[in-house]
Design an enzyme around this catalytic site. Structure first.
Site, short mmCIF file in Angstrom:
data_model
loop_
_atom_site.label_atom_id
_atom_site.label_comp_id
_atom_site.label_asym_id
_atom_site.label_seq_id
_atom_site.Cartn_x
_atom_site.Cartn_y
_atom_site.Cartn_z
N ASP A 161 0.85 -1.19 0.00
CA ASP A 161 0.00 0.00 0.00
C ASP A 161 0.89 1.25 0.00
O ASP A 161 1.89 1.32 0.72
CB ASP A 161 -0.91 -0.01 1.24
CG ASP A 161 -2.06 0.98 1.11
OD1 ASP A 161 -3.22 0.53 1.04
OD2 ASP A 161 -1.80 2.20 1.09
N ILE A 162 0.51 2.23 -0.79
CA ILE A 162 1.33 3.44 -0.93
C ILE A 162 1.30 4.28 0.35
O ILE A 162 2.19 5.11 0.58
CB ILE A 162 0.84 4.25 -2.16
CG1 ILE A 162 1.93 5.14 -2.70
CG2 ILE A 162 -0.43 5.03 -1.85
CD1 ILE A 162 1.62 5.71 -4.09
N HIS A 167 -10.04 -5.29 -3.40
CA HIS A 167 -8.69 -5.48 -2.86
C HIS A 167 -8.79 -5.88 -1.40
O HIS A 167 -9.60 -5.32 -0.65
CB HIS A 167 -7.84 -4.22 -3.02
CG HIS A 167 -8.49 -2.98 -2.48
ND1 HIS A 167 -9.45 -2.28 -3.17
CD2 HIS A 167 -8.33 -2.32 -1.31
CE1 HIS A 167 -9.84 -1.25 -2.47
NE2 HIS A 167 -9.19 -1.25 -1.31
#
Ligand code: 5GP
Ligand code: ZN
Length: 114
Positions: free
Chosen positions: A30-31, A100
């Protein structure tokens, strides 16, 4: 789907820190991590929300969990533990409309979530 950020990540058109890809399921970091380990586990095929799953997707959804299990073991957090979450629609805070599964690990996670 051409305008979906996770489809583009799966296709390699947008960079991401990928940890696993078997053609059907892709795992990347995850960013904006909420834990020391925060992964996103997605089907390569575009499915907007959990509400869009059909009987034909039953095996695919199982594969998301198996990919998570595998990567959690590889990262050394399987025994200590981790959490998997799939947010569906507005009340759950879904902001990317490509199914997701979040995998969170590396710290104690409070329960219930907010
Ligand atoms: P949701 O709230 O939809 O369940 O979670 C979407 C997640 O996707 C968020 O945790 C957000 O940080 C992550 N995310 C959004 N855009 C990107 C991106 O371009 N790359 C990566 N690696 N993660 C993203
Ligand atoms: Zn998509």
């Amino acid at each position: 789907m051409t305008d979906c950020i996770f489809c583009k990540i799966a296709a390699g058109e947008i960079p991401a820190a990928k940890l696993y890809d078997d053609g059907e399921v892709v795992v990347f970091r995850d960013i904006n991590p909420e834990a020391p380990i925060h992964l996103l586990i997605i089907p390569r095929r575009h499915i907007p929300t959990l509400n869009d799953l059909t009987e034909a997707d039953a095996t695919l959804i199982g594969r998301l969990y198996l990919a998570g299990q595998r990567v959690a073991a590889e990262l050394g957090v399987a025994e200590r533990g981790y959490r998997t979450v799939i947010n569906c629609n507005r009340d759950a805070g879904q902001i990317v409309f490509h199914v997701h599964m979040h995998l969170l690990a590396g710290r104690e996670l409070s329960w219930p979530p907010g």
